[in-house]
Design an enzyme around this catalytic site. Structure first.
Site, short mmCIF file in Angstrom:
data_model
loop_
_atom_site.label_atom_id
_atom_site.label_comp_id
_atom_site.label_asym_id
_atom_site.label_seq_id
_atom_site.Cartn_x
_atom_site.Cartn_y
_atom_site.Cartn_z
N CYS A 251 0.25 9.77 4.69
CA CYS A 251 0.95 10.24 3.49
C CYS A 251 0.28 11.44 2.81
O CYS A 251 0.39 12.55 3.31
CB CYS A 251 1.15 9.09 2.52
SG CYS A 251 2.49 9.42 1.32
N GLU B 49 3.88 3.81 6.06
CA GLU B 49 2.67 3.49 5.29
C GLU B 49 2.81 2.12 4.59
O GLU B 49 3.85 1.83 4.02
CB GLU B 49 2.47 4.58 4.23
CG GLU B 49 1.19 4.43 3.41
CD GLU B 49 1.07 5.51 2.33
OE1 GLU B 49 2.09 6.19 2.05
OE2 GLU B 49 -0.03 5.68 1.78
N LYS C 223 -7.19 6.26 5.23
CA LYS C 223 -6.64 7.43 4.51
C LYS C 223 -7.75 8.18 3.76
O LYS C 223 -8.50 7.59 2.98
CB LYS C 223 -5.58 6.93 3.52
CG LYS C 223 -4.78 8.00 2.81
CD LYS C 223 -3.65 7.32 1.99
CE LYS C 223 -2.76 8.31 1.29
NZ LYS C 223 -1.62 7.62 0.60
#
Lengths: 310, 310
Positions: free
Chosen positions: B172, B45, B118
């Site tokens: 994540c 990430e 994300k």
């Protein structure tokens, strides 16, 4: 409902063909668990009989009982005597030709709080459950709710407000579905109980025993972590033969996980009683420090209602 | 898209403040992974900078780049040269004041397949991501799709058809959400890649290092099991200081899980390259033998779209 800590207990036993002996053994195990301090006690799936779904046999529908019925009434008397909540998973005869894989929840005063009916029904070699069980149904908004169907929450998945805390009950194959755990947790369950009957095929055991038990434990610990709830899985033990098959060796390994996925009690493959504390403050602590519920994208989860999108 | 086996690679590195050195180190790591046979290679990430969200500082928006932009173009050239797919997670400047935590997917011929943004944004001490990142958005049926938003599947969660296979990318904090994994798997992903930046607070490390890394691994293995997909998580390593804080020690432990939740490659806390095979036949085999997708109760999952039902 209190928010004070309370103790939960799991009963892991081997089951034989003599129903009276089986029910009596479970009554004794409940007494033992209560003597160890357990206040909410969960039996294993279809607790009062051998796992009969190893073959399809119409005679075996005779193993079912109404719920409430004679066995749940015995458990109601025992719950009242001991002052404990009992989760009673049984083969339910709901009506003529209408059968479910169910779990009754009996409160500490002996009152019947309601019934959860298994929503996800497996069907695999030696686990022919689609032959025996109608899946639990969902009452949509506006539909009438049957009079025997009490307790809070939408139908299908549900929770029960017991004397000690709000609990969720799911059954065995349900444990492989994150949706079931999520919805039950969103209804406020502090513990997800999973009465279970899972075992090894003897011919597969050497290769698959460890990975299967590990996958079973891992996905349920994942539900604890994702939702910040306790998870308690009660599985049976013992080899159960079945003519014409190699039988099933039920693998036990009942366990209790805290809301961060840590195992706080765990059995092996022998009969066992597990007792551990549930602390609602621990749920709050866990969810504050890893606040997964805060960031759910409920605007984006619609596609989860599809069968497949590929 | 082929259904033949292919190899995936994860890059786990420490990151310093010199962007050119960081990007060059990752280019070398991609060459190394390709030399080991990796055909789909995932970076960690926000790969090209220290994890800058430890404090809220408006200057740090300067770390962002358009995507496509100079760095993704370097990765496109490298992908074409090596004939590999590269997943490039970066701080995306989409427009004036419009920033995302994104991952570009570059195909083996150098073509940009698209960008995942994300969806679940954390905000916790030293992880102030809600300050920096707009969550990825969902285009509802009937809404227009921006011209730069290519690739199959509904928006929000998405998959990418690469030369070697259909892959999903999540980032994540997304890894704590079973809904994200489920939807991406339902779109046909063979692998769920999770570029990650997760670490320990030094003051908590003694008590929490093992449980946190274990919870992180466990929930993602759970996604593999629930969905019968490969899961591949690439995390950074190294201690990153931050004035006024104790800094973060990124814990690495990148891993690849097979569709039954078994770890088939795993790193420690040192820089590492992991390579493992993805076999679409293994997905089919796993889903046939533990057929969880068959029994999903999509009629009963509606309540999952609620924030809370308690």
């Amino acid at each position: 409902m209190s928010s004070k800590p309370y103790k939960i207990g799991l009963v892991q036993l081997a089951v034989g063909a003599d129903k009276e002996a089986t029910v009596s053994a479970h009554e004794q195990a409940i007494r033992d668990a209560a003597a160890q301090g357990a206040q909410v006690i969960c039996l294993q799936e279809l607790f009062d009989a051998p796992y009969f779904c190893k073959v399809t046999d119409a005679e075996r529908f005779n193993l079912a009982e109404p719920m409430p019925g004679p066995t749940t009434e015995r458990m109601q008397r025992l719950a009242k005597e001991l002052g404990v909540v009992i989760i009673v998973p049984m083969f339910e005869k709901r009506g003529p030709g209408v059968y479910h894989n169910s779990a009754a929840v009996v409160d500490a005063d002996g009152a019947m709080l309601g019934i959860y009916r298994k929503m996800h029904i497996p069907d695999d070699p030696l686990y022919y459950e689609k032959y025996y069980f109608i899946p639990g149904e969902v009452y949509q908004h506006g539909e009438s709710r049957p009079a025997d169907d009490v307790g809070p929450g939408p139908r299908g998945f549900r929770v029960f407000d017991t004397k000690f805390g709000r609990i969720g009950v799911l059954i065995c194959w349900d444990q492989w579905y994150p949706e079931a755990a999520r919805i039950t947790a969103l209804m406020g369950a502090q513990v997800l109980f999973y009465p279970t009957a899972i075992g090894w095929h003897p011919a597969e055991k050497e290769e698959w025993a460890v990975p299967q038990a590990d996958a079973w434990r891992t996905i349920q610990r994942g539900h604890a972590i994702a939702n910040g709830v306790y998870v308690a899985a009660a599985n049976r033990v013992g080899f159960e033969p079945e003519p014409g098959t190699d039988g099933i060796e039920f693998f036990g390994h009942s366990f209790i996980s805290d809301p961060f996925g840590r195992i706080i009690a765990e059995a092996g493959t022998d009969p066992a009683i597990l007792v551990a504390e549930v602390d609602p403050d621990r749920i709050e602590y866990t969810r504050r420090n890893w606040p997964f519920l805060r960031d759910r994208r409920i605007d984006a989860y619609g596609p989860i209602l599809n069968r497949y999108i590929g």
